[in-house]
Design a protein around this motif. Structure first.
Motif, PDB file in Angstrom:
ATOM      1  N   SER A  74       0.827  -1.211   0.000  1.00 31.19           N
ATOM      2  CA  SER A  74       0.000   0.000   0.000  1.00 31.19           C
ATOM      3  C   SER A  74       0.859   1.258   0.000  1.00 31.19           C
ATOM      4  O   SER A  74       0.410   2.317  -0.428  1.00 31.19           O
ATOM      5  N   LYS A  75       2.114   1.167   0.440  1.00 30.17           N
ATOM      6  CA  LYS A  75       3.003   2.332   0.457  1.00 30.17           C
ATOM      7  C   LYS A  75       3.326   2.835  -0.952  1.00 30.17           C
ATOM      8  O   LYS A  75       3.779   3.961  -1.111  1.00 30.17           O
ATOM      9  N   LEU A  76       3.085   2.015  -1.961  1.00 30.57           N
ATOM     10  CA  LEU A  76       3.342   2.427  -3.343  1.00 30.57           C
ATOM     11  C   LEU A  76       2.187   3.222  -3.957  1.00 30.57           C
ATOM     12  O   LEU A  76       2.262   3.647  -5.106  1.00 30.57           O
ATOM     13  N   SER A  77       1.134   3.442  -3.200  1.00 31.45           N
ATOM     14  CA  SER A  77      -0.030   4.186  -3.696  1.00 31.45           C
ATOM     15  C   SER A  77       0.357   5.553  -4.246  1.00 31.45           C
ATOM     16  O   SER A  77      -0.083   5.957  -5.322  1.00 31.45           O
ATOM     17  N   THR A  78       1.160   6.292  -3.508  1.00 34.81           N
ATOM     18  CA  THR A  78       1.571   7.631  -3.931  1.00 34.81           C
ATOM     19  C   THR A  78       2.385   7.560  -5.215  1.00 34.81           C
ATOM     20  O   THR A  78       2.207   8.383  -6.113  1.00 34.81           O
ATOM     21  N   GLU A  79       3.254   6.578  -5.308  1.00 34.90           N
ATOM     22  CA  GLU A  79       4.080   6.425  -6.515  1.00 34.90           C
ATOM     23  C   GLU A  79       3.223   6.066  -7.725  1.00 34.90           C
ATOM     24  O   GLU A  79       3.425   6.581  -8.824  1.00 34.90           O
ATOM     25  N   ARG A  80       2.241   5.186  -7.538  1.00 33.45           N
ATOM     26  CA  ARG A  80       1.331   4.846  -8.644  1.00 33.45           C
ATOM     27  C   ARG A  80       0.588   6.091  -9.114  1.00 33.45           C
ATOM     28  O   ARG A  80       0.487   6.342 -10.320  1.00 33.45           O
ATOM     29  N   SER A  81       0.089   6.883  -8.184  1.00 25.87           N
ATOM     30  CA  SER A  81      -0.620   8.121  -8.552  1.00 25.87           C
ATOM     31  C   SER A  81       0.304   9.082  -9.279  1.00 25.87           C
ATOM     32  O   SER A  81      -0.081   9.706 -10.273  1.00 25.87           O
ATOM     33  N   ARG A  82       1.525   9.207  -8.809  1.00 24.94           N
ATOM     34  CA  ARG A  82       2.493  10.104  -9.442  1.00 24.94           C
ATOM     35  C   ARG A  82       2.775   9.670 -10.882  1.00 24.94           C
ATOM     36  O   ARG A  82       2.787  10.494 -11.803  1.00 24.94           O
TER      37      ARG A  82
END
Length: 103
Positions: free
Chosen positions: A18-26
Motif C-alpha cells: 500500500s506504500k506504493l499508492s503515492t508512486e502509482r498516482s504520481r
C-alpha cells in the motif's frame, strides 16, 4: 481501497504494498495521457493497470502476470472496478508478453 479504486487481495498469496499508492498516482498523473496505451509487464493484482484505467477514462491498458493467483486477482479487480473493456490481462512469461506486444 486506494484513491476510490477497489482491490481484492489476499496478501498470503500475492504481493501487495500500500506504500506504493503515492508512486502509482504520481506515475499516472505525470506520464499517462488519454488515448495512450499502458503496458504493465508484471502487474500482480493490477494496482497500476486498474488504477490508471479508472483515473484515465480514454486509456487502454494491457497487463500481464505469470503468477496464477496474481492473474486471477487482477481479473477480479478489473471487473470490480468496471474497466473490462479497457484493461486486457494476460498470464504469460514477461519475455513472451513483450514479444507479443512488440510483434
Amino acid at each position: 481501497m486506494e484513491d476510490k479504486v477497489r482491490f481484492k487481495v489476499d496478501v498470503s498469496k500475492v504481493y501487495w504494498c500500500s506504500k506504493l499508492s503515492t508512486e502509482r498516482s504520481r506515475l499516472i498523473d505525470a506520464f499517462l495521457k488519454d488515448g495512450q496505451v499502458l503496458c504493465d509487464m508484471m502487474c500482480g493484482i493490477g494496482p497500476l493497470a486498474v488504477k490508471a484505467a479508472v483515473k484515465r477514462k480514454k486509456l487502454k491498458v494491457i497487463c500481464n502476470d505469470l503468477n496464477p493467483e496474481g492473474f486471477e486477482y487482477c481479473k477480479q479487480n478489473i471487473k470490480l472496478n468496471k474497466v473490462e473493456k479497457r484493461v486486457h490481462p494476460y498470464k504469460m512469461c514477461a519475455r513472451e508478453f513483450v514479444r507479443m506486444v512488440v510483434g
